[in-house]
Scaffold this active site. Structure first.
Site, PDB file in Angstrom:
ATOM      1  N   LYS A 265      -9.603   0.903  -2.063  1.00 53.57           N
ATOM      2  CA  LYS A 265      -9.797   1.082  -0.513  1.00 53.57           C
ATOM      3  C   LYS A 265     -11.200   0.843  -0.078  1.00 53.57           C
ATOM      4  CE  LYS A 265      -7.892   0.064   4.235  1.00 53.57           C
ATOM      5  NZ  LYS A 265      -5.955   1.141   4.371  1.00 53.57           N
TER       6      LYS A 265
ATOM      7  N   CYS B 191      -4.343  -3.031   3.625  1.00 52.17           N
ATOM      8  CA  CYS B 191      -3.947  -2.913   5.033  1.00 52.17           C
ATOM      9  C   CYS B 191      -5.586  -3.712   5.618  1.00 52.17           C
ATOM     10  CB  CYS B 191      -3.642  -1.655   5.231  1.00 52.17           C
ATOM     11  SG  CYS B 191      -2.430  -1.593   6.727  1.00 52.17           S
TER      12      CYS B 191
ATOM     13  N   GLU C  63       1.010  -1.190  -0.143  1.00 53.86           N
ATOM     14  CA  GLU C  63      -0.414   0.847   0.181  1.00 53.86           C
ATOM     15  C   GLU C  63       1.012   1.241  -0.069  1.00 53.86           C
ATOM     16  OE1 GLU C  63      -3.576   1.495   3.286  1.00 53.86           O
ATOM     17  OE2 GLU C  63      -1.388   0.540   3.942  1.00 53.86           O
TER      18      GLU C  63
END
Length: 272
Positions: free
Chosen positions: A124, A162, A40
């Site tokens: 995300k 994440c 990321e």
């Protein structure tokens, strides 16, 4: 197929980050890798989020993404990397007194084929507003929480970023959509028990779904490092430490099928 985990130390110098990515791609291609996976925020990262994350964002046809695509084509290797995508709703001025709904960037993963074409992009879904850290001040969540998969080297990959790792429903939907490998691209914020949680959650997502999990993270002090590849039965095949490094390993669709034959949870689950 062969995959490379690229654990790097991205910073605020975008050109330096892109050069670093190119160097790692060259190394992975030389090892016969089909796909290299970066963390990321591969192209821009710092320990605390601020307005610069919005200011550095570009559209997916901008110079940063173009350089990533050129690098993939130059070395003939597929690439997954995290970048800052400009919101089409923002005015791009960077002028504001505080975070506004229309003046934030997307935390986006791009998957690029070995010919330089864009295979997929994933914004995300779950933003990290934890540990006194507020990703949502400068990053917008995906407007529609759509799981994203792509194919490479005869296998199907699902994209996660994440904090998404803490949401098993996303991993399950990706597996139900055909993913045999989950790519978890991260800058896992350090803290009490965070390294243990990273490993435990990644193993759980593999075991629950009968998939490989390739969890790739930035290194300290921004993140924790410890990128790892986990097989569909939850065994850690390789784990990196806390320094910049790569690991190149082979994946087998037969291993996925064998795990799912042994534990067909994908067929048994009843709650949607």
């Amino acid at each position: 197929m062969r995959i490379t985990l690229a654990q790097i130390d991205s910073g605020t110098d975008v050109d330096r980050n892109l050069d670093l990515i190119a160097d790692y791609c060259a190394r992975a291609a030389g090892e016969g890798s089909d796909l290299i996976v970066f963390p990321e925020y591969s192209t821009y990262e710092k320990s605390r989020m601020d307005q610069s994350f919005v200011d550095m964002a570009e559209p997916l046809d901008g110079p940063v993404a173009a350089k990533l695509q050129a690098t993939a084509a130059r070395y003939g290797i597929a690439v997954v990397a995290g970048l800052l995508e400009a919101s089409e709703e923002g005015d791009g001025s960077g002028e504001r007194d505080g975070p506004e709904e229309t003046d934030r960037a997307f935390n986006t993963l791009v998957a690029i084929g070995p010919d330089g074409s864009r295979l997929a992009s994933y914004r995300k879904i779950h933003l990290f507003d934890c540990q006194g850290f507020r990703e949502s001040d400068y990053i917008k969540p995906a407007p529609e929480p759509v799981p994203v998969t792509f194919s490479c080297g005869g296998m199907t990959f699902g994209l996660m970023t994440c904090y998404d790792l803490r949401f098993p429903e996303l991993a399950r939907i990706l597996a139900d959509s055909g993913a045999e490998v989950l790519l978890v691209c991260s800058s896992w914020v350090p803290g009490t028990a965070k390294t243990e949680q990273w490993a435990t959650l990644a193993k759980a997502r593999a075991i629950e779904n009968g998939v490989y999990v390739a969890a790739v993270s930035q290194i300290p002090p921004v993140s924790i490092g410890y990128s790892m590849l986990i097989d569909p039965l939850g065994t850690v095949l390789h784990s990196l430490g806390t320094e910049p490094a790569t690991a190149t390993l082979d994946l087998s669709p037969d291993a996925v099928q064998a795990a799912r034959d042994q534990f067909p949870t994908w067929r048994h689950h009843r709650l949607v």
